[in-house]
Design a protein around this motif. Structure first.
Motif, PDB file in Angstrom:
ATOM      1  N   LYS A 219       0.792  -1.229   0.000  1.00  0.00           N
ATOM      2  CA  LYS A 219       0.000   0.000   0.000  1.00  0.00           C
ATOM      3  C   LYS A 219       0.826   1.281   0.000  1.00  0.00           C
ATOM      4  O   LYS A 219       0.274   2.371  -0.114  1.00  0.00           O
ATOM      5  N   THR A 220       2.150   1.155   0.149  1.00  0.00           N
ATOM      6  CA  THR A 220       2.998   2.340   0.176  1.00  0.00           C
ATOM      7  C   THR A 220       4.222   2.151  -0.717  1.00  0.00           C
ATOM      8  O   THR A 220       4.499   1.045  -1.186  1.00  0.00           O
ATOM      9  N   ASN A 221       4.951   3.232  -0.915  1.00  0.00           N
ATOM     10  CA  ASN A 221       6.209   3.177  -1.652  1.00  0.00           C
ATOM     11  C   ASN A 221       7.409   3.231  -0.709  1.00  0.00           C
ATOM     12  O   ASN A 221       8.531   3.494  -1.141  1.00  0.00           O
ATOM     13  N   LEU A 222       7.172   3.012   0.576  1.00  0.00           N
ATOM     14  CA  LEU A 222       8.253   3.095   1.557  1.00  0.00           C
ATOM     15  C   LEU A 222       9.369   2.112   1.226  1.00  0.00           C
ATOM     16  O   LEU A 222       9.104   0.964   0.848  1.00  0.00           O
ATOM     17  N   PRO A 223      10.627   2.528   1.374  1.00  0.00           N
ATOM     18  CA  PRO A 223      11.750   1.596   1.174  1.00  0.00           C
ATOM     19  C   PRO A 223      11.657   0.443   2.174  1.00  0.00           C
ATOM     20  O   PRO A 223      11.113   0.609   3.277  1.00  0.00           O
ATOM     21  N   ARG A 255       6.589  -7.724  -2.960  1.00  0.00           N
ATOM     22  CA  ARG A 255       5.971  -6.477  -3.431  1.00  0.00           C
ATOM     23  C   ARG A 255       5.750  -6.519  -4.944  1.00  0.00           C
ATOM     24  O   ARG A 255       4.668  -6.207  -5.435  1.00  0.00           O
ATOM     25  N   THR A 256       6.778  -6.930  -5.679  1.00  0.00           N
ATOM     26  CA  THR A 256       6.690  -6.981  -7.143  1.00  0.00           C
ATOM     27  C   THR A 256       5.646  -7.981  -7.623  1.00  0.00           C
ATOM     28  O   THR A 256       4.813  -7.674  -8.472  1.00  0.00           O
ATOM     29  N   ASN A 259       1.925  -6.940  -6.440  1.00  0.00           N
ATOM     30  CA  ASN A 259       1.426  -5.780  -7.184  1.00  0.00           C
ATOM     31  C   ASN A 259       1.067  -6.175  -8.607  1.00  0.00           C
ATOM     32  O   ASN A 259       0.070  -5.720  -9.160  1.00  0.00           O
ATOM     33  N   HIS A 264      -2.579  -3.676  -8.486  1.00  0.00           N
ATOM     34  CA  HIS A 264      -2.535  -2.461  -7.692  1.00  0.00           C
ATOM     35  C   HIS A 264      -1.342  -1.641  -8.115  1.00  0.00           C
ATOM     36  O   HIS A 264      -0.235  -2.147  -8.184  1.00  0.00           O
ATOM     37  N   GLN A 266       1.208   1.188  -7.105  1.00  0.00           N
ATOM     38  CA  GLN A 266       1.683   1.874  -5.894  1.00  0.00           C
ATOM     39  C   GLN A 266       2.158   3.273  -6.269  1.00  0.00           C
ATOM     40  O   GLN A 266       2.721   3.476  -7.311  1.00  0.00           O
TER      41      GLN A 266
END
Length: 266
Positions: A219-223, A255-256, A259, A264, A266
């Motif tokens: 849900k975020t782009n946080l590292p 994540r990859t 998504n 979704h 991001q």
């Protein structure tokens, strides 16, 4: 960022282009409006492109709208769109079959511009809600869910401990800290927790922290380093090791893959 897609299936050119024009103005570029003149052409599109909403006439040559929806439900296409059926005849049998096929709305021709747009907005909203439910189910840890489902049968100290952990899940959490919060001896609390939750304290904490990490990954782009820190892990190396142990892949790959699978952005 790809535009989302609405598919209109209608064998009458005037009706098909009329709906496309109305929805094109309404969408204002947020949705791509595709059309098909028959069910066969529609299935080809559905198999190649993720479609959020399909609007289809019922009476069409070769394949009826109902047959199209039925075939679509049986096939493993990229995604199952919400469906609006359109008919020139108010036939009860059609309505019955529409309900059976989980159709969101049923419009009678000629549908006004206002009615069409209202139906489309409602169908898209229903589709998003259903997608969110499916998305969250796929992301949820089944063992954590099992504990939640049995929450009513847990003793007060264990329920209080779980509530406390929820409040502090983004911090380092120790068994002694939680045991002290519920006024129990550490050894007794540990045994009681394992007996009632069917997993030991450290596994529960790890699973819950990783659940939170998965939410942030999607849900975020946080590292990843920031996500590790925000879930109470002092080193990224240990976070990566634990994540791979439970999920079978690194946080970055999770994540990859997710998504890509869920569509979704991001």
């Amino acid at each position: 960022m790809r535009s989302r897609t609405i598919l209109i299936v209608e064998d009458e050119p005037r009706s098909r282009e009329g709906m496309k024009k109305i929805l094109g103005v309404w969408a204002a570029g947020q949705y791509e409006i595709l059309t098909a003149s028959n069910g066969v052409a529609a299935m080809q599109i559905l198999e190649e492109i993720p479609v959020e909403l399909m609007i289809t006439d019922i009476r069409m040559p070769e394949m009826s709208g109902l047959a199209l929806v039925s075939q679509m439900r049986e096939k493993r296409i990229q995604r199952q769109p919400s469906v609006i059926l359109i008919s020139g005849h108010a036939e009860f049998e059609y309505a019955q079959q529409a309900i059976h096929l989980s159709v969101v709305d049923y419009l009678l021709k000629p549908a006004s511009r206002e009615k069409l747009i209202e139906s489309v907005e409602n169908a898209l909203k229903a589709g998003e809600e259903q997608e969110n439910i499916i998305f969250m189910r796929k992301m949820t840890d089944p063992q954590l869910m099992a504990v939640r489902e049995e929450e009513a049968s847990l003793s007060d100290p264990i329920r209080q401990a779980i509530d406390y952990m929820e409040m502090h899940i983004m911090e380092p959490i120790s068994l002694q800290e939680v045991a002290g919060h519920v006024h129990l001896n550490g050894s007794y609390f540990s045994a009681l927790f394992k007996e009632q939750c069917q997993m030991n304290f450290s596994e529960y904490v790890a699973r819950r922290k990783l659940q939170k990490a998965k939410e942030m990954l999607l849900k975020t782009n946080l590292p990843i380093a920031e996500i590790a820190s925000r879930t109470g892990y002092q080193t990224v190396k240990y976070f990566n090791k634990l994540f791979k142990e439970y999920e079978g892949m690194s946080p970055g790959r999770y994540r990859t893959m997710r998504n890509g699978m869920e569509g979704h952005v991001q």
